[in-house]
Scaffold this motif. Sequence first.
Motif, short mmCIF file in Angstrom:
data_model
loop_
_atom_site.label_atom_id
_atom_site.label_comp_id
_atom_site.label_asym_id
_atom_site.label_seq_id
_atom_site.Cartn_x
_atom_site.Cartn_y
_atom_site.Cartn_z
N MET A 52 0.83 -1.21 0.00
CA MET A 52 0.00 0.00 0.00
C MET A 52 0.87 1.26 0.00
N LYS A 53 1.91 1.25 0.78
CA LYS A 53 2.77 2.43 0.86
C LYS A 53 3.49 2.68 -0.46
N VAL A 54 3.92 1.61 -1.13
CA VAL A 54 4.54 1.77 -2.45
C VAL A 54 3.53 2.35 -3.43
N ALA A 55 2.27 1.87 -3.36
CA ALA A 55 1.23 2.38 -4.26
C ALA A 55 0.93 3.85 -4.02
N SER A 56 1.21 4.34 -2.82
CA SER A 56 0.89 5.73 -2.49
C SER A 56 1.99 6.70 -2.90
N LEU A 57 3.16 6.20 -3.31
CA LEU A 57 4.31 7.08 -3.54
C LEU A 57 4.15 7.90 -4.82
N PHE A 58 4.49 9.18 -4.72
CA PHE A 58 4.69 10.03 -5.89
C PHE A 58 6.14 9.89 -6.33
N GLY A 59 6.38 9.93 -7.62
CA GLY A 59 7.75 9.93 -8.11
C GLY A 59 8.20 11.28 -8.62
N SER A 60 7.25 12.18 -8.85
CA SER A 60 7.59 13.48 -9.43
C SER A 60 6.59 14.52 -8.93
N THR A 61 6.85 15.77 -9.31
CA THR A 61 5.92 16.86 -9.01
C THR A 61 5.17 17.26 -10.29
N TYR A 62 4.93 16.29 -11.15
CA TYR A 62 4.27 16.58 -12.43
C TYR A 62 2.91 17.24 -12.22
N LEU A 63 2.13 16.76 -11.24
CA LEU A 63 0.79 17.31 -11.02
C LEU A 63 0.87 18.78 -10.63
N CYS A 64 1.87 19.13 -9.82
CA CYS A 64 2.04 20.54 -9.44
C CYS A 64 2.40 21.38 -10.66
N GLU A 65 3.34 20.88 -11.47
CA GLU A 65 3.76 21.64 -12.65
C GLU A 65 2.59 21.82 -13.62
N SER A 66 1.81 20.77 -13.79
CA SER A 66 0.65 20.85 -14.68
C SER A 66 -0.39 21.82 -14.13
N ALA A 67 -0.60 21.78 -12.79
CA ALA A 67 -1.59 22.67 -12.18
C ALA A 67 -1.13 24.12 -12.23
N PHE A 68 0.19 24.36 -12.19
CA PHE A 68 0.68 25.74 -12.33
C PHE A 68 0.34 26.30 -13.71
N SER A 69 0.39 25.45 -14.72
CA SER A 69 -0.02 25.89 -16.05
C SER A 69 -1.50 26.28 -16.05
N ASP A 70 -2.32 25.45 -15.40
CA ASP A 70 -3.75 25.78 -15.29
C ASP A 70 -3.96 27.06 -14.49
N MET A 71 -3.18 27.21 -13.41
CA MET A 71 -3.31 28.41 -12.57
C MET A 71 -2.99 29.68 -13.36
N ASN A 72 -1.92 29.62 -14.16
CA ASN A 72 -1.54 30.79 -14.96
C ASN A 72 -2.54 31.05 -16.08
N PHE A 73 -3.23 30.01 -16.52
CA PHE A 73 -4.28 30.19 -17.52
C PHE A 73 -5.51 30.84 -16.89
N ILE A 74 -5.82 30.45 -15.65
CA ILE A 74 -6.97 31.02 -14.96
C ILE A 74 -6.69 32.46 -14.52
N LYS A 75 -5.54 32.65 -13.87
CA LYS A 75 -5.17 33.99 -13.39
C LYS A 75 -4.13 34.57 -14.35
N ASN A 76 -4.60 34.99 -15.50
CA ASN A 76 -3.70 35.53 -16.51
C ASN A 76 -3.65 37.05 -16.42
N LYS A 77 -2.98 37.68 -17.36
CA LYS A 77 -2.81 39.13 -17.31
C LYS A 77 -4.13 39.88 -17.48
N HIS A 78 -5.17 39.20 -17.97
CA HIS A 78 -6.47 39.83 -18.13
C HIS A 78 -7.38 39.60 -16.92
N ARG A 79 -6.93 38.78 -15.96
CA ARG A 79 -7.76 38.46 -14.80
C ARG A 79 -6.95 38.62 -13.51
N THR A 80 -6.18 39.67 -13.42
CA THR A 80 -5.30 39.84 -12.26
C THR A 80 -6.06 40.19 -10.98
#
Length: 615
Positions: free
Chosen positions: A552-580
């Motif tokens: 179970m513990k092995v199944a719970s492990l993250f190997g990267s911060t890909y989800l954070c990097e992907s979500a930052f792209s979404d965040m910058n799309f949501i809060k862009n220069k037109h929606r500051t």
Amino acid sequence: MAEKRKKTYYFHNEWEDELFFTTVKETCVCLICGATVATAKRHNVERHFITNHKSYHDHYPPRSALRAEKARELKAALGKQQSFFTRPAKKSQKATEASFRATHFLIKKKKAFSDGEVVKEAMMIIANTVLKDEKNGADLISTLSDVQIGPSTIPRRVSAMSGNLVDQLDRDLAKCRWFSIQCDESVDSTSTAQLLVFIRMVFEDFSTREELLALLPLKTTTRGVDIYNTVKEFFVQKKVPLEKLVAVTTDGAPAMIGRHTGFIAHCKGDPDFPKFLHYHCIIHQQALCAKVIGFEHVMTPVVKIINNIRSKAKQHRIFKVLLDEMSAEYGDLLLHTEIRWLSRGRVLLRFFSLLGEIKDFKLSKGEDVSLLEDTEWILDLAFLTDITGKLNNLNCELQGKGKTVVDMISALNAFKAKMSVFSGDLQRKKVLHFPSVQSVLKDNASASETFDKVAEKYCEVINRLGQDFENRFCDLYQLEPCVSFISNPFMNVDTTCCAEQLSATFNLDAGAVEIEIITLQNDLHLKAYQGAPNFWCLDDTQKYSGVCTAAMKVASLFGSTYLCESAFSDMNFIKNKHRTRITDAHLKDSLTVAVSSYTPDYNTLVNSMQCQASH
């Protein structure tokens, strides 16, 4: 008196025909005048009928078919009257549900709150055009006009849906057996530092779920202690069960992994945190490994030539026209961005494919092209294009939602093995796995002699790259024996050594785990399911509690911060220069709805509010 108060009275069906009464929501209602009586007692009902409607005895004799027919007519009339008032309520509920669903769709697409007005206006134009001549067209158009998706309504809908999704996550967090988190920090369009925390939960049936746990703004400094205090405050406020924490994955910033003042150091020094594993993001490390290749004598001129062509609008237009006239493979060059993982490989591939067109363009302008005609430099360019392309392929394998540590370690091991093959081929002066180098040798007869001189240099680069992979991923390679056993528990292993590794990594009893491994490997029933994707679900979690906990513990492990990097792209799309002006609360709610894999419970949301039509 106490016994009398406890007595309950019930409506009797025969009162409908006899006394013209019915029951509505446990209340006795007169079918003739709509009056109600306080208690469902025959005396009360009979007194009201005799006092107010005695003439019905003469017009509709008792126990007659005429009286029964009149009672049915009156009851049907009451039903119509009730439906007259409930129909608009149901219509408003449908409009509210449609408002929630439309808002969910818009936020999933990262659209602005004000876009709801545009969608509704377009919807009404379509409805008025298509439905105006239909039989119930006016009613349908009226129903559509009741949907509330204005710029002031959508933020409330987003906030309500975000709360509903967070409630679902809280329930799963309470049910899960173990979880790991990944953290990363970035700056939004208004220079506010935002800390993202994703969670990966594993449940009793070994299923997993990855969700956004928190978006936490850091208003001032972003030191390790600031990140720690913010995360700890959130955990305490949300009552996150820290005893279930298995691992934390971060990037390599000093604020995250600093030995004394980093976020991880503060967490490990906090007694509220259990003993947990920590990993530097595999994808970030792979990108850092790519830097040891060097070859600045190739990359610098390439970037300079690309910037020179694309920096001037007129020159750039002429170059694109030239590519079109020559039917080139690509229609333009790509700009290089150092911080993007795949940028270097794609830029080099595009540049190498358009090398002939670039040389012709520079000749037409009377510029020096001696470098682009240098055979050794072209071979270096081809080699760098091929090797960065292979690194890009590895990077893409490591990316993606749902990637386990098993998948990532397998990809890294495969790449290391390929490096050995590539080095051996180059030592034998073969280029089977380097298509760009092959094309140079094929098109240029004099390139073979030059290649014989530089092949050794290419071997050194590959060996240096392989050694850097060994050095950087030592933590993962220490985890590999545990992961290998969980992936194939019937493999031939030293049970004592394997048990010690599992117990040291996942805080287990080594002696008990060793006995469990021996028992499991000799279990004939389980051997029949060897290789099944749900193998660990078939195990007796009581009998094999130690190894099941490790799985179970092995199944719970993250190997990267890909989800954070992907979500930052979404965040910058949501809060862009037109929606500051979007607030941190609305940004958090919007991002939660945009990236969550949960589906909002629309029925609960609609029933929890007073539904009204759009004005």
